[in-house]
Design a protein around this motif. Structure first.
Motif, mmCIF file in Angstrom:
data_model
loop_
_atom_site.group_PDB
_atom_site.id
_atom_site.type_symbol
_atom_site.label_atom_id
_atom_site.label_comp_id
_atom_site.label_asym_id
_atom_site.label_seq_id
_atom_site.Cartn_x
_atom_site.Cartn_y
_atom_site.Cartn_z
ATOM 1 N N UNK A 1 -17.805 -50.275 -32.881
ATOM 2 C CA UNK A 1 -17.422 -50.317 -31.456
ATOM 3 C C UNK A 1 -16.591 -51.397 -31.108
ATOM 4 N N UNK A 2 -16.084 -52.030 -32.297
ATOM 5 C CA UNK A 2 -15.312 -53.154 -31.721
ATOM 6 C C UNK A 2 -13.858 -53.007 -30.919
ATOM 7 N N UNK A 3 -13.447 -51.811 -31.551
ATOM 8 C CA UNK A 3 -12.012 -51.368 -30.662
ATOM 9 C C UNK A 3 -12.456 -50.915 -29.220
ATOM 10 N N UNK A 4 -13.521 -50.265 -28.978
ATOM 11 C CA UNK A 4 -13.952 -50.045 -27.557
ATOM 12 C C UNK A 4 -14.378 -51.191 -26.736
ATOM 13 N N UNK A 5 -14.930 -52.368 -27.177
ATOM 14 C CA UNK A 5 -15.322 -53.548 -26.790
ATOM 15 C C UNK A 5 -13.866 -54.225 -26.371
ATOM 16 N N UNK A 6 -12.952 -54.175 -27.183
ATOM 17 C CA UNK A 6 -11.539 -54.812 -27.006
ATOM 18 C C UNK A 6 -10.790 -54.533 -25.803
ATOM 19 N N UNK A 7 -11.221 -53.184 -25.304
ATOM 20 C CA UNK A 7 -10.463 -52.736 -23.961
ATOM 21 C C UNK A 7 -10.883 -53.266 -22.804
ATOM 22 N N UNK A 8 -12.084 -53.858 -22.916
ATOM 23 C CA UNK A 8 -12.438 -54.364 -21.544
ATOM 24 C C UNK A 8 -13.085 -55.937 -21.677
ATOM 25 N N UNK A 9 -12.974 -56.368 -20.648
ATOM 26 C CA UNK A 9 -13.458 -58.014 -20.728
ATOM 27 C C UNK A 9 -15.110 -57.906 -20.945
ATOM 28 N N UNK A 10 -15.206 -58.848 -21.944
ATOM 29 C CA UNK A 10 -16.554 -59.069 -22.483
ATOM 30 C C UNK A 10 -17.402 -59.733 -21.459
ATOM 31 N N UNK A 11 -18.716 -59.221 -21.342
ATOM 32 C CA UNK A 11 -19.477 -59.869 -20.195
ATOM 33 C C UNK A 11 -19.835 -61.393 -20.822
ATOM 34 N N UNK A 12 -20.308 -62.248 -19.927
ATOM 35 C CA UNK A 12 -20.987 -63.630 -19.965
ATOM 36 C C UNK A 12 -21.700 -63.527 -21.344
ATOM 37 N N UNK A 13 -21.454 -64.505 -22.164
ATOM 38 C CA UNK A 13 -22.302 -64.869 -23.460
ATOM 39 C C UNK A 13 -21.981 -63.714 -24.492
ATOM 40 N N UNK A 14 -21.365 -62.638 -24.224
ATOM 41 C CA UNK A 14 -21.324 -61.698 -25.216
ATOM 42 C C UNK A 14 -20.350 -61.716 -26.272
ATOM 43 N N UNK A 15 -19.463 -62.643 -26.254
ATOM 44 C CA UNK A 15 -18.414 -62.885 -27.417
ATOM 45 C C UNK A 15 -18.867 -63.996 -28.412
ATOM 46 N N UNK A 16 -19.913 -64.647 -28.319
ATOM 47 C CA UNK A 16 -20.200 -65.869 -28.970
ATOM 48 C C UNK A 16 -20.127 -65.798 -30.305
ATOM 49 N N UNK A 17 -20.642 -64.667 -30.983
ATOM 50 C CA UNK A 17 -20.629 -64.278 -32.398
ATOM 51 C C UNK A 17 -19.156 -64.197 -32.900
ATOM 52 N N UNK B 1 -18.400 -75.674 -19.351
ATOM 53 C CA UNK B 1 -18.833 -74.321 -19.138
ATOM 54 C C UNK B 1 -17.811 -73.535 -18.557
ATOM 55 N N UNK B 2 -17.781 -72.111 -19.124
ATOM 56 C CA UNK B 2 -16.790 -71.082 -18.416
ATOM 57 C C UNK B 2 -17.643 -69.890 -18.119
ATOM 58 N N UNK B 3 -16.693 -68.837 -18.097
ATOM 59 C CA UNK B 3 -17.509 -67.457 -17.662
ATOM 60 C C UNK B 3 -18.293 -67.023 -18.618
ATOM 61 N N UNK B 4 -18.112 -67.282 -19.764
ATOM 62 C CA UNK B 4 -19.076 -66.462 -21.059
ATOM 63 C C UNK B 4 -20.045 -67.524 -21.456
#
Length: 313
Positions: free
Chosen positions: A22-38, A272-275
């Motif tokens: 699902x990585x390519x699908x998620x890359x097409x939209x802005x990740x929500x807050x805290x979603x991309x920590x990993x 602190x930022x949006x994520x």
């Protein structure tokens, strides 16, 4: 697996990136807050710190997520090291607590001649005003690390009260040892202040979470620190205006305090930022033998700043 440990004493504790298709699908939209920590790591920071250690520097670092309290990055963070002006933060906490309790009057006037002059740095020594109120001295101490303002606050409050405040905050490896001096003799403390990266990052985390003394004191100290004009180390990567960054148009929350001495660079703060939001501290002690040695140390702070921005954005 997370990034490999470049050298003993430091570890990258970022969570691994999620597996799956699902990585390519998620890359097409802005990740929500805290979603991309990993997906964010500190491999460049670790590489930069490894180079410093290989060059003979002593390094201590700690980064903690404000929400999850996960230790995102840590290395030798328990070691007590010189932190220079960064050690002023407990003094500011004691001053703010005195204002809140009524023990100190924010408008009490302090004469500059009440303390010994410091000619090596500072703003107040260049001002015509021979006396200032305590609250203005706190602003000078927080924004410019003014040594005479710090010494005047310390003279008014006293070392004993600052030491008691440090103990009440649960800090065991942090101490404000002495006032600022142009020259340190054999009978003087060898450093202005010492601290550990873990304790200092935790202190800044507690400040923004309104857990230092009480909400009013935490807010006052955070407000003073939000005016800090030294954005030349970690904060150089934020793009913030050094003279006006307490209300950033892009939604960055940032407070910090730096410490500088011969062969010492230290910084702790909150970004602190949006994520995500993080509290951080980095201390580097190095042989200041040439401008190259100094710039190498400064570069490590800026590399950390870039990866902190990636983590929070």
């Amino acid at each position: 697996m997370g990034a490999p440990e470049p050298f003993e004493g430091f570890r990258n504790s970022s969570a691994p990136a999620p597996a799956g298709g699902r990585r390519s699908q998620r890359a097409t939209r802005r990740l929500p807050r805290r979603a991309a920590v990993g997906r964010r790591s500190f491999t460049s920071t670790l590489r930069s710190l490894e180079e410093l250690v290989d060059a003979g520097a002593q390094v201590s670092v700690h980064v903690v997520d404000l929400d999850s309290h996960v230790h995102v990055l840590s290395g030798d963070d328990h070691v007590t090291m010189p932190v220079a002006g960064l050690g002023v933060v407990p003094l500011l906490i004691e001053v703010a607590a005195g204002f809140e309790s009524g023990e100190l009057d924010p408008l009490e006037i302090v004469d500059r001649t009440a303390v010994d002059a410091v000619e090596s740095s500072g703003l107040w020594r260049n001002l015509h005003a021979p006396a200032l109120p305590l609250e203005d001295l706190a602003v000078l101490a927080a924004t410019a690390g003014d040594p005479i303002a710090v010494n005047a606050l310390l003279h008014r409050v006293g070392h004993d009260r600052v030491r008691q405040r440090i103990e009440s905050l649960g800090l065991r490896r942090t101490a404000l040892l002495d006032r600022f001096r142009d020259q340190r003799g054999p009978d003087d403390a060898p450093q202005v202040a010492v601290g550990s990266a873990r304790e200092l990052a935790g202190l800044f985390s507690a400040l923004v979470n309104s857990q230092v003394v009480d909400a009013a004191v935490s807010a006052q100290v955070s407000e003073w620190l939000s005016l800090n004009q030294d954005l030349s180390l970690v904060a150089a990567s934020t793009g913030l205006d050094p003279f006006s960054h307490d209300h950033d148009a892009h939604g960055l929350l940032f407070i910090n305090k730096t410490g500088r001495d011969r062969g010492v660079r230290a910084e702790a703060g909150v970004l602190a930022g949006p994520r995500a939001g993080i509290a951080y501290s980095l201390i580097v002690c190095f042989d200041d033998l040439s401008i190259t040695h100094r710039l190498r140390a400064h570069d490590a702070f800026r590399v950390l700043g870039v990866e902190l921005m990636e983590y929070t954005h």
